[in-house]
Design a protein around this motif. Sequence first.
Motif, mmCIF file in Angstrom:
data_model
loop_
_atom_site.group_PDB
_atom_site.id
_atom_site.type_symbol
_atom_site.label_atom_id
_atom_site.label_comp_id
_atom_site.label_asym_id
_atom_site.label_seq_id
_atom_site.Cartn_x
_atom_site.Cartn_y
_atom_site.Cartn_z
ATOM 1 N N LYS A 291 42.220 43.097 38.159
ATOM 2 C CA LYS A 291 41.661 42.115 39.099
ATOM 3 C C LYS A 291 40.932 40.988 38.366
ATOM 4 O O LYS A 291 41.032 39.816 38.753
ATOM 5 C CB LYS A 291 40.702 42.811 40.070
ATOM 6 C CG LYS A 291 41.408 43.673 41.110
ATOM 7 C CD LYS A 291 40.411 44.350 42.041
ATOM 8 C CE LYS A 291 41.124 45.224 43.059
ATOM 9 N NZ LYS A 291 40.184 45.911 43.977
ATOM 10 N N LEU A 292 40.222 41.342 37.309
ATOM 11 C CA LEU A 292 39.539 40.322 36.516
ATOM 12 C C LEU A 292 40.538 39.360 35.872
ATOM 13 O O LEU A 292 40.338 38.143 35.866
ATOM 14 C CB LEU A 292 38.673 40.980 35.434
ATOM 15 C CG LEU A 292 37.402 41.675 35.905
ATOM 16 C CD1 LEU A 292 36.726 42.403 34.743
ATOM 17 C CD2 LEU A 292 36.429 40.665 36.508
ATOM 18 N N GLU A 293 41.623 39.918 35.341
ATOM 19 C CA GLU A 293 42.640 39.091 34.702
ATOM 20 C C GLU A 293 43.348 38.206 35.731
ATOM 21 O O GLU A 293 43.627 37.031 35.470
ATOM 22 C CB GLU A 293 43.653 39.979 33.972
ATOM 23 C CG GLU A 293 44.676 39.227 33.143
ATOM 24 C CD GLU A 293 44.067 38.496 31.963
ATOM 25 O OE1 GLU A 293 44.719 37.580 31.442
ATOM 26 O OE2 GLU A 293 42.927 38.841 31.579
ATOM 27 N N GLU B 191 42.792 34.469 49.161
ATOM 28 C CA GLU B 191 42.111 35.012 50.345
ATOM 29 C C GLU B 191 42.957 36.096 51.016
ATOM 30 O O GLU B 191 42.422 37.123 51.457
ATOM 31 C CB GLU B 191 41.819 33.875 51.330
ATOM 32 C CG GLU B 191 40.801 32.868 50.801
ATOM 33 C CD GLU B 191 40.648 31.667 51.722
ATOM 34 O OE1 GLU B 191 41.478 31.522 52.649
ATOM 35 O OE2 GLU B 191 39.693 30.880 51.525
ATOM 36 N N LYS B 192 44.259 35.890 51.082
ATOM 37 C CA LYS B 192 45.145 36.891 51.692
ATOM 38 C C LYS B 192 45.170 38.165 50.868
ATOM 39 O O LYS B 192 45.234 39.279 51.420
ATOM 40 C CB LYS B 192 46.560 36.329 51.826
ATOM 41 C CG LYS B 192 46.727 35.359 52.988
ATOM 42 C CD LYS B 192 48.187 34.970 53.158
ATOM 43 C CE LYS B 192 48.367 34.046 54.359
ATOM 44 N NZ LYS B 192 49.791 33.669 54.561
ATOM 45 N N GLU B 193 45.158 38.035 49.565
ATOM 46 C CA GLU B 193 45.162 39.214 48.691
ATOM 47 C C GLU B 193 43.950 40.102 48.974
ATOM 48 O O GLU B 193 44.078 41.332 49.103
ATOM 49 C CB GLU B 193 45.159 38.775 47.225
ATOM 50 C CG GLU B 193 46.487 38.222 46.746
ATOM 51 C CD GLU B 193 46.396 37.573 45.393
ATOM 52 O OE1 GLU B 193 47.448 37.173 44.867
ATOM 53 O OE2 GLU B 193 45.262 37.450 44.852
ATOM 54 N N VAL B 194 42.793 39.475 49.046
ATOM 55 C CA VAL B 194 41.565 40.238 49.310
ATOM 56 C C VAL B 194 41.632 40.900 50.685
ATOM 57 O O VAL B 194 41.254 42.068 50.850
ATOM 58 C CB VAL B 194 40.331 39.312 49.223
ATOM 59 C CG1 VAL B 194 39.072 40.069 49.627
ATOM 60 C CG2 VAL B 194 40.190 38.744 47.819
ATOM 61 N N PHE B 195 42.138 40.171 51.678
ATOM 62 C CA PHE B 195 42.229 40.714 53.032
ATOM 63 C C PHE B 195 43.189 41.904 53.084
ATOM 64 O O PHE B 195 42.880 42.950 53.691
ATOM 65 C CB PHE B 195 42.699 39.626 54.004
ATOM 66 C CG PHE B 195 42.761 40.071 55.427
ATOM 67 C CD1 PHE B 195 41.606 40.168 56.190
ATOM 68 C CD2 PHE B 195 43.978 40.408 56.013
ATOM 69 C CE1 PHE B 195 41.661 40.597 57.515
ATOM 70 C CE2 PHE B 195 44.037 40.830 57.339
ATOM 71 C CZ PHE B 195 42.881 40.921 58.092
ATOM 72 N N ILE B 196 44.354 41.768 52.442
ATOM 73 C CA ILE B 196 45.336 42.859 52.429
ATOM 74 C C ILE B 196 44.783 44.069 51.679
ATOM 75 O O ILE B 196 44.999 45.221 52.084
ATOM 76 C CB ILE B 196 46.663 42.377 51.803
ATOM 77 C CG1 ILE B 196 47.319 41.336 52.710
ATOM 78 C CG2 ILE B 196 47.623 43.545 51.578
ATOM 79 C CD1 ILE B 196 48.538 40.667 52.111
ATOM 80 N N ILE C 2 44.461 47.801 53.307
ATOM 81 C CA ILE C 2 45.111 48.991 52.724
ATOM 82 C C ILE C 2 44.079 50.068 52.420
ATOM 83 O O ILE C 2 44.303 51.259 52.685
ATOM 84 C CB ILE C 2 45.885 48.599 51.451
ATOM 85 C CG1 ILE C 2 47.080 47.706 51.813
ATOM 86 C CG2 ILE C 2 46.362 49.840 50.705
ATOM 87 C CD1 ILE C 2 47.829 47.154 50.626
ATOM 88 N N MET C 3 42.930 49.675 51.880
ATOM 89 C CA MET C 3 41.886 50.662 51.587
ATOM 90 C C MET C 3 41.358 51.295 52.867
ATOM 91 O O MET C 3 40.929 52.461 52.871
ATOM 92 C CB MET C 3 40.741 49.993 50.817
ATOM 93 C CG MET C 3 41.122 49.597 49.389
ATOM 94 S SD MET C 3 39.764 48.842 48.460
ATOM 95 C CE MET C 3 38.630 50.223 48.333
#
Length: 253
Positions: free
Chosen positions: A146-148, A189-194, A198-199
């Motif tokens: 995630k950092l990369e 933003e979509k990545e964080v939301f998805i 999922i979690m």
Amino acid sequence: MKFSVKARKNFVIFSLVLMLGVISYVNYSLNQQALLETSSELEKYELAMMEEHGILDDLLDEEAVFKENEEVEVAEEAPPVGDELAVEDKEEIEKIEKKEITNAVIVDSADTNELTELAQATDIEISETVTSKKLMKSNTYFIESKLERDKKRSEMISNLNDIINGQNTSEEIRDQAVSMKLSTITSTEKEVFIENMIMAKGFNDVIVYLSDQSINIVVSSDNLTEKDVAKIVDIVNRETDIAMDNIIIMSKK
């Protein structure tokens, strides 16, 4: 009124102290005046001696010559103004202006390829990081990946800002760079939301990388079942327009 002996003594002492103070002040003033007079007389004496031996005239002549030379140097160093500007200088300025115009055109024509290469390079680097089998063996895989991912995205946006704010960037290229920047922010933003969605389905950790044509998802799971995959696919279909064939789901044990 009669004073006591003690009062008289105090009065006498006070009078003596006051007189000593007055005398000291007068003496100081006289000394200062004497020093000033002595200094003035000494200065006059030195000037007289210098004049007598011709030293004063020499000093005055040297100072006059120095000022004259200084004025000549300033006049020689002064740049030409108005009609005095040399023809060669004008020609040199025209050459520089033509060169700047040529360079501006070259920079502008290269921006289109630069945008495409920037997007492709960022996509490849993040995809390789997220799907790296070697990195998945690390206990800190999700943190590192995630950092990369965020680092590469930040670098891409910084490069896009340079193009957007560039003085030689055409309006067409600037519009493309702005569009790409907004698309990148939207994808983030979509990545964080998805990931959060999922979690919420029971996974301990997950990383999502969304590009224009595909999506890579890695979840923390020892045994990823078909039911789990179906849940993830359902979330992706609701939040993106990615085709089924381009949804890549992996598990990290």
